[in-house]
Design a protein around this motif. Structure first.
Motif, PDB file in Angstrom:
ATOM      1  N   TYR A  60      43.662   0.950 -28.504  1.00  0.00           N
ATOM      2  CA  TYR A  60      42.738  -0.168 -28.668  1.00  0.00           C
ATOM      3  C   TYR A  60      42.074  -0.217 -30.042  1.00  0.00           C
ATOM      4  CZ  TYR A  60      43.268  -0.725 -23.653  1.00  0.00           C
ATOM      5  OH  TYR A  60      43.804  -0.923 -22.397  1.00  0.00           O
ATOM      6  N   CYS A  61      42.029   0.923 -30.720  1.00  0.00           N
ATOM      7  CA  CYS A  61      41.360   0.964 -32.021  1.00  0.00           C
ATOM      8  C   CYS A  61      42.266   1.464 -33.144  1.00  0.00           C
ATOM      9  CB  CYS A  61      40.119   1.859 -31.958  1.00  0.00           C
ATOM     10  SG  CYS A  61      38.926   1.373 -30.682  1.00  0.00           S
ATOM     11  N   GLY A  62      43.455   1.921 -32.828  1.00  0.00           N
ATOM     12  CA  GLY A  62      44.334   2.496 -33.840  1.00  0.00           C
ATOM     13  C   GLY A  62      45.071   1.451 -34.647  1.00  0.00           C
ATOM     14  N   SER A  63      45.688   1.903 -35.719  1.00  0.00           N
ATOM     15  CA  SER A  63      46.494   1.033 -36.558  1.00  0.00           C
ATOM     16  C   SER A  63      47.905   0.924 -35.984  1.00  0.00           C
ATOM     17  CB  SER A  63      46.541   1.593 -37.981  1.00  0.00           C
ATOM     18  OG  SER A  63      47.156   2.880 -37.986  1.00  0.00           O
ATOM     19  N   ASP A  64      48.749   0.162 -36.650  1.00  0.00           N
ATOM     20  CA  ASP A  64      50.125   0.001 -36.176  1.00  0.00           C
ATOM     21  C   ASP A  64      50.882   1.325 -36.146  1.00  0.00           C
ATOM     22  OD1 ASP A  64      49.654  -2.680 -35.940  1.00  0.00           O
ATOM     23  OD2 ASP A  64      50.529  -3.213 -37.879  1.00  0.00           O
ATOM     24  N   ILE A  65      50.514   2.241 -37.023  1.00  0.00           N
ATOM     25  CA  ILE A  65      51.229   3.525 -37.104  1.00  0.00           C
ATOM     26  C   ILE A  65      50.736   4.498 -36.040  1.00  0.00           C
ATOM     27  CG2 ILE A  65      51.725   5.507 -38.599  1.00  0.00           C
ATOM     28  CD1 ILE A  65      51.438   3.675 -40.984  1.00  0.00           C
ATOM     29  N   THR A  66      49.455   4.475 -35.730  1.00  0.00           N
ATOM     30  CA  THR A  66      48.869   5.486 -34.835  1.00  0.00           C
ATOM     31  C   THR A  66      48.868   5.079 -33.366  1.00  0.00           C
ATOM     32  OG1 THR A  66      46.637   4.579 -35.175  1.00  0.00           O
ATOM     33  CG2 THR A  66      47.375   6.335 -36.666  1.00  0.00           C
ATOM     34  N   ARG A  67      49.149   3.836 -33.030  1.00  0.00           N
ATOM     35  CA  ARG A  67      49.101   3.406 -31.634  1.00  0.00           C
ATOM     36  C   ARG A  67      50.133   4.162 -30.807  1.00  0.00           C
ATOM     37  NH1 ARG A  67      48.904  -2.421 -33.723  1.00  0.00           N
ATOM     38  NH2 ARG A  67      46.656  -2.825 -33.914  1.00  0.00           N
ATOM     39  N   ALA A  68      49.677   4.728 -29.701  1.00  0.00           N
ATOM     40  CA  ALA A  68      50.516   5.418 -28.705  1.00  0.00           C
ATOM     41  C   ALA A  68      51.096   6.729 -29.213  1.00  0.00           C
ATOM     42  CB  ALA A  68      51.654   4.509 -28.232  1.00  0.00           C
ATOM     43  N   ASN A  69      50.622   7.239 -30.343  1.00  0.00           N
ATOM     44  CA  ASN A  69      51.167   8.488 -30.872  1.00  0.00           C
ATOM     45  C   ASN A  69      50.773   9.712 -30.054  1.00  0.00           C
ATOM     46  OD1 ASN A  69      52.574   7.302 -32.917  1.00  0.00           O
ATOM     47  ND2 ASN A  69      51.206   7.926 -34.565  1.00  0.00           N
ATOM     48  N   ARG A  79      47.905  -3.789 -23.489  1.00  0.00           N
ATOM     49  CA  ARG A  79      48.519  -3.772 -22.154  1.00  0.00           C
ATOM     50  C   ARG A  79      49.061  -2.395 -21.823  1.00  0.00           C
ATOM     51  NH1 ARG A  79      50.967  -8.683 -23.843  1.00  0.00           N
ATOM     52  NH2 ARG A  79      52.959  -7.576 -24.006  1.00  0.00           N
ATOM     53  N   HIS A  80      49.692  -1.735 -22.784  1.00  0.00           N
ATOM     54  CA  HIS A  80      50.237  -0.403 -22.536  1.00  0.00           C
ATOM     55  C   HIS A  80      49.122   0.618 -22.323  1.00  0.00           C
ATOM     56  CE1 HIS A  80      54.649  -0.739 -23.465  1.00  0.00           C
ATOM     57  NE2 HIS A  80      54.211  -1.926 -23.848  1.00  0.00           N
ATOM     58  N   GLY A  81      47.990   0.411 -22.957  1.00  0.00           N
ATOM     59  CA  GLY A  81      46.875   1.338 -22.785  1.00  0.00           C
ATOM     60  C   GLY A  81      46.257   1.296 -21.405  1.00  0.00           C
ATOM     61  N   LEU A  82      46.523   0.215 -20.646  1.00  0.00           N
ATOM     62  CA  LEU A  82      45.978   0.117 -19.295  1.00  0.00           C
ATOM     63  C   LEU A  82      46.464   1.254 -18.398  1.00  0.00           C
ATOM     64  CD1 LEU A  82      46.202  -3.731 -18.598  1.00  0.00           C
ATOM     65  CD2 LEU A  82      44.149  -2.367 -19.007  1.00  0.00           C
ATOM     66  N   ALA A  83      47.676   1.744 -18.650  1.00  0.00           N
ATOM     67  CA  ALA A  83      48.216   2.839 -17.826  1.00  0.00           C
ATOM     68  C   ALA A  83      47.358   4.087 -17.979  1.00  0.00           C
ATOM     69  CB  ALA A  83      49.661   3.126 -18.221  1.00  0.00           C
ATOM     70  N   ILE A 109      48.529   1.835  -9.971  1.00  0.00           N
ATOM     71  CA  ILE A 109      49.930   1.892 -10.396  1.00  0.00           C
ATOM     72  C   ILE A 109      50.462   0.492 -10.656  1.00  0.00           C
ATOM     73  CG2 ILE A 109      52.268   2.442  -9.615  1.00  0.00           C
ATOM     74  CD1 ILE A 109      51.119   4.868  -8.194  1.00  0.00           C
ATOM     75  N   GLY A 110      50.088  -0.460  -9.794  1.00  0.00           N
ATOM     76  CA  GLY A 110      50.541  -1.832 -10.001  1.00  0.00           C
ATOM     77  C   GLY A 110      50.022  -2.416 -11.304  1.00  0.00           C
ATOM     78  N   GLY A 111      48.745  -2.207 -11.597  1.00  0.00           N
ATOM     79  CA  GLY A 111      48.197  -2.697 -12.857  1.00  0.00           C
ATOM     80  C   GLY A 111      48.807  -2.008 -14.063  1.00  0.00           C
ATOM     81  N   ALA A 112      49.013  -0.692 -13.952  1.00  0.00           N
ATOM     82  CA  ALA A 112      49.623   0.052 -15.059  1.00  0.00           C
ATOM     83  C   ALA A 112      51.073  -0.376 -15.280  1.00  0.00           C
ATOM     84  CB  ALA A 112      49.557   1.550 -14.776  1.00  0.00           C
ATOM     85  N   SER A 113      51.804  -0.618 -14.206  1.00  0.00           N
ATOM     86  CA  SER A 113      53.209  -1.046 -14.332  1.00  0.00           C
ATOM     87  C   SER A 113      53.300  -2.414 -14.989  1.00  0.00           C
ATOM     88  CB  SER A 113      53.858  -1.084 -12.946  1.00  0.00           C
ATOM     89  OG  SER A 113      53.836   0.186 -12.336  1.00  0.00           O
ATOM     90  N   ALA A 114      52.421  -3.333 -14.585  1.00  0.00           N
ATOM     91  CA  ALA A 114      52.433  -4.670 -15.176  1.00  0.00           C
ATOM     92  C   ALA A 114      52.126  -4.607 -16.669  1.00  0.00           C
ATOM     93  CB  ALA A 114      51.424  -5.563 -14.462  1.00  0.00           C
ATOM     94  N   GLY A 115      51.197  -3.723 -17.042  1.00  0.00           N
ATOM     95  CA  GLY A 115      50.856  -3.616 -18.444  1.00  0.00           C
ATOM     96  C   GLY A 115      51.915  -2.909 -19.272  1.00  0.00           C
ATOM     97  N   SER A 116      52.544  -1.876 -18.695  1.00  0.00           N
ATOM     98  CA  SER A 116      53.485  -1.058 -19.464  1.00  0.00           C
ATOM     99  C   SER A 116      54.875  -1.668 -19.550  1.00  0.00           C
ATOM    100  CB  SER A 116      53.591   0.344 -18.848  1.00  0.00           C
ATOM    101  OG  SER A 116      52.354   1.001 -18.896  1.00  0.00           O
ATOM    102  N   PHE A 117      55.323  -2.307 -18.484  1.00  0.00           N
ATOM    103  CA  PHE A 117      56.708  -2.782 -18.436  1.00  0.00           C
ATOM    104  C   PHE A 117      56.820  -4.299 -18.376  1.00  0.00           C
ATOM    105  CE2 PHE A 117      56.515   1.357 -16.200  1.00  0.00           C
ATOM    106  CZ  PHE A 117      57.204   2.104 -17.143  1.00  0.00           C
TER     107      PHE A 117
END
Length: 237
Positions: free
Chosen positions: A171-180, A105-109, A71-79
């Motif tokens: 990690y591999c997506g484009s600017d449009i597909t990241r986090a979709n 960093r957001h993908g670490l969560a 949780i600590g690693g995910a929080s640091a990466g996400s927020f």
């Protein structure tokens, strides 16, 4: 005098500030909601393993330490770098886009979620193997241990198939597909864990609302409880 293009650009930037601030707040609340959902799901899985191991305090302490580290690693990466997102465009949807560095960093969560799911699955398989030998997916009975193993195996397989493409978009997506796929993945995990718990109640008893108590001439339905220790007492651990 400033050229008209510079004046128009300045006015457009000022008018976009309220929209950008509201979108930033919305995306922050969205990420907090996804984060909280995954904590609740992980907590439910932890309770299953805790009950499966006869309420072992040592195991619970180790799982809590691992969960807090993830949780600590995910929080640091996400927020930690939440402000490093691409600016919003007025008139478009409130959609967040990430640079490659921010998306990593957001993908670490979600990587942390996969690691914890793997830990839960390994502990479940190990307990099943220690109790009655190597577990088999082809044999299914109403025994509580088989129910927990089969439910956990199906949950882990389904979430791996769903979460892996979600992680790849970071990690591999484009600017449009990241986090979709983040919202879809979170909704599926909540749906699957709900089915997991309801199936456990249904298979081990008449249902969640199965015990009737009479009070003041009325029949009240109350939640039944499952004593894992007594259910597994016939096996030699």
């Amino acid at each position: 005098m400033l050229p008209w293009s510079a004046i128009c650009l300045a006015c457009l930037s000022i008018s976009c500030l309220p929209f950008q601030m509201s979108c930033s707040r919305y995306m922050l609340i969205r990420e907090l909601s996804l984060f909280l959902q995954q904590i609740i799901v992980s907590f439910t899985l932890t309770l299953r393993v805790y009950a499966l191991y006869g309420r072992s305090k040592r195991l619970l302490s180790c799982m809590i330490i691992i969960a807090l580290a993830l949780i600590g690693g995910a929080s640091a990466g996400s927020f930690g770098g939440h402000s490093n997102t691409t600016p919003y465009i007025q008139g478009s949807d409130c959609h967040n886009t990430f640079s490659a560095k921010t998306a990593a960093r957001h993908g670490l969560a979600w990587v942390a979620v996969s690691v914890y799911d793997l830990l839960i699955f390994v502990l479940t398989v190990f307990r099943t193997y220690k109790t009655r030998g190597f577990p088999r997916l082809t044999s299914y009975s109403r025994d509580i241990l088989d129910i927990i193993f089969h439910g956990g195996a199906m949950y882990f397989a389904a979430m791996t198939l769903i979460n892996l493409p979600n992680i790849l978009t970071y990690y591999c997506g484009s600017d449009i597909t990241r986090a979709n796929l983040a919202t879809f993945t979170s909704c599926m995990s909540v749906t699957l864990i709900s089915r997991l718990v309801l199936n456990l109640h249904k298979s081990t008893d008449d249902g969640i609302l199965s015990t009737a108590i009479r009070a003041n001439g009325r029949t009240l339905d109350v939640f039944t409880t499952l004593d894992m220790q007594s259910a597994l007492s016939s096996h030699d651990f």
